[in-house]
Design a protein around this motif. Structure first.
Motif, PDB file in Angstrom:
ATOM      1  N   GLY A  20       0.384  -1.572  -0.136  1.00  0.00           N
ATOM      2  CA  GLY A  20       0.473   0.201   0.061  1.00  0.00           C
ATOM      3  C   GLY A  20       0.833   1.402  -0.204  1.00  0.00           C
ATOM      4  O   GLY A  20       0.711   2.131  -0.048  1.00  0.00           O
ATOM      5  N   HIS A  21       2.292   0.742   0.153  1.00  0.00           N
ATOM      6  CA  HIS A  21       2.816   2.091   0.150  1.00  0.00           C
ATOM      7  C   HIS A  21       3.865   2.037  -1.329  1.00  0.00           C
ATOM      8  O   HIS A  21       4.764   1.050  -1.736  1.00  0.00           O
ATOM      9  N   PHE A  22       4.556   3.283  -1.629  1.00  0.00           N
ATOM     10  CA  PHE A  22       6.021   2.860  -2.955  1.00  0.00           C
ATOM     11  C   PHE A  22       6.222   4.750  -2.592  1.00  0.00           C
ATOM     12  O   PHE A  22       5.747   5.515  -2.094  1.00  0.00           O
ATOM     13  N   ASP A  23       7.425   4.395  -2.694  1.00  0.00           N
ATOM     14  CA  ASP A  23       8.407   5.308  -3.312  1.00  0.00           C
ATOM     15  C   ASP A  23       9.027   5.543  -5.084  1.00  0.00           C
ATOM     16  O   ASP A  23       9.372   4.321  -5.180  1.00  0.00           O
ATOM     17  N   MET A  24       8.723   6.391  -5.279  1.00  0.00           N
ATOM     18  CA  MET A  24       9.393   6.705  -6.368  1.00  0.00           C
ATOM     19  C   MET A  24      10.653   7.934  -5.912  1.00  0.00           C
ATOM     20  O   MET A  24       9.947   9.008  -6.324  1.00  0.00           O
ATOM     21  N   LEU A  25      11.750   7.956  -6.629  1.00  0.00           N
ATOM     22  CA  LEU A  25      12.856   8.370  -6.987  1.00  0.00           C
ATOM     23  C   LEU A  25      13.298   9.287  -8.037  1.00  0.00           C
ATOM     24  O   LEU A  25      12.975   8.990  -9.280  1.00  0.00           O
ATOM     25  N   ASP A  26      14.133  10.110  -7.658  1.00  0.00           N
ATOM     26  CA  ASP A  26      14.054  10.726  -8.719  1.00  0.00           C
ATOM     27  C   ASP A  26      13.689  11.409  -9.878  1.00  0.00           C
ATOM     28  O   ASP A  26      13.494  11.874 -11.055  1.00  0.00           O
ATOM     29  N   VAL A  27      11.789  11.703  -9.258  1.00  0.00           N
ATOM     30  CA  VAL A  27      10.952  11.865 -10.190  1.00  0.00           C
ATOM     31  C   VAL A  27      10.568  13.226 -10.770  1.00  0.00           C
ATOM     32  O   VAL A  27      10.514  14.662 -10.067  1.00  0.00           O
ATOM     33  N   GLY A  28      11.531  14.199 -12.213  1.00  0.00           N
ATOM     34  CA  GLY A  28      11.564  15.402 -12.218  1.00  0.00           C
ATOM     35  C   GLY A  28      10.647  16.307 -12.373  1.00  0.00           C
ATOM     36  O   GLY A  28       9.495  15.586 -12.675  1.00  0.00           O
ATOM     37  N   PRO A  29      10.434  17.633 -12.540  1.00  0.00           N
ATOM     38  CA  PRO A  29       9.452  18.440 -12.894  1.00  0.00           C
ATOM     39  C   PRO A  29       9.022  17.661 -14.034  1.00  0.00           C
ATOM     40  O   PRO A  29       9.305  17.076 -15.396  1.00  0.00           O
ATOM     41  N   GLY A  30       7.615  18.440 -14.049  1.00  0.00           N
ATOM     42  CA  GLY A  30       6.517  17.744 -15.883  1.00  0.00           C
ATOM     43  C   GLY A  30       5.335  17.178 -15.249  1.00  0.00           C
ATOM     44  O   GLY A  30       4.763  17.629 -13.562  1.00  0.00           O
TER      45      GLY A  30
END
Length: 223
Positions: A20-30
């Protein structure tokens, strides 16, 4: 299961959401569309909150000048402070009816692929949401029942056969729009939409049964 964002540049980020939890790293603007893969039948994204005080329907926008980032103490990588909250819900709505070929022959096999395609002409905010394109099938007698339909306006089509993913093509759907049946699901618990049975050999003028689209129309081959 996965949550992924598909930005305009075509990049995709994957995350395990079994807990139920997640991490997304290094997602840039957009600008991003948010999807959840492998959801239970009848479930769909109700809303996406990002930041927590903004509610959207499957879309987020990350602005470089408004996004505060923190260093993750475990990975030592930058991560955004505001969390993306994806709210899922389920629908109990059912669409059922019959599909036919224009004439019924003895022992004719009317097994068909059924698609509910979001109506792009109804100012539908979910028209491009993958979890709102619903697939089902009919039995050999032409009867079908599709359960767990999200609220919204749809065009329902019955195909003898269809190329994978072709129902996402808006130009193709526009070309067959007169062969579909419009269905509106209002989100009422236990709601159902019933298409009347077809008469033989032709349906009455007010019939709502589907006219099955032949292979030649959806695969470009001779039937």
């Amino acid at each position: 299961d996965r949550v992924h964002t598909d930005p305009e540049l075509g990049q995709t980020f994957h995350a395990d959401v079994g807990s139920g939890h997640f991490d997304m790293l290094d997602v840039g603007p957009g600008a991003y569309d948010v999807y959840v893969d492998n959801m239970p039948v009848g479930s769909y994204i109700k809303e996406v909150q990002f930041p927590s005080d903004e509610r959207r329907y499957g879309k987020i926008r990350i602005d470089s000048d408004k996004l505060r980032r923190l260093v993750d103490p475990i990975t030592q990588r930058l991560r955004s402070e505001p969390a993306i909250q994806v709210v899922l819900t389920a629908s109990s709505a059912t669409v059922d009816g019959f599909v036919w070929t224009g004439k019924r022959l003895p022992n004719e096999n009317l097994a068909s692929t059924i698609f509910l395609v979001p109506d792009r002409q109804a100012s539908n905010s979910n028209a491009d949401r993958e979890d709102h394109f619903i697939i089902g099938s009919s039995d050999a007698g032409g009867h079908f029942e599709v359960k767990g339909v999200p609220f919204g306006s749809y065009n329902v089509f019955g195909f003898e056969a269809i190329a994978p993913g072709l129902y996402f093509d808006s130009q193709f759907i526009d070309s067959i729009s007169d062969l579909g049946v419009r269905v509106i699901i209002k989100g009422i618990p236990g709601e159902s939409f019933h298409m009347s049975a077809c008469s033989v050999p032709f349906p009455p003028p007010d019939s709502l049964c589907l006219l099955r689209i032949p292979r030649a129309k959806s695969l470009g081959v001779s039937p």
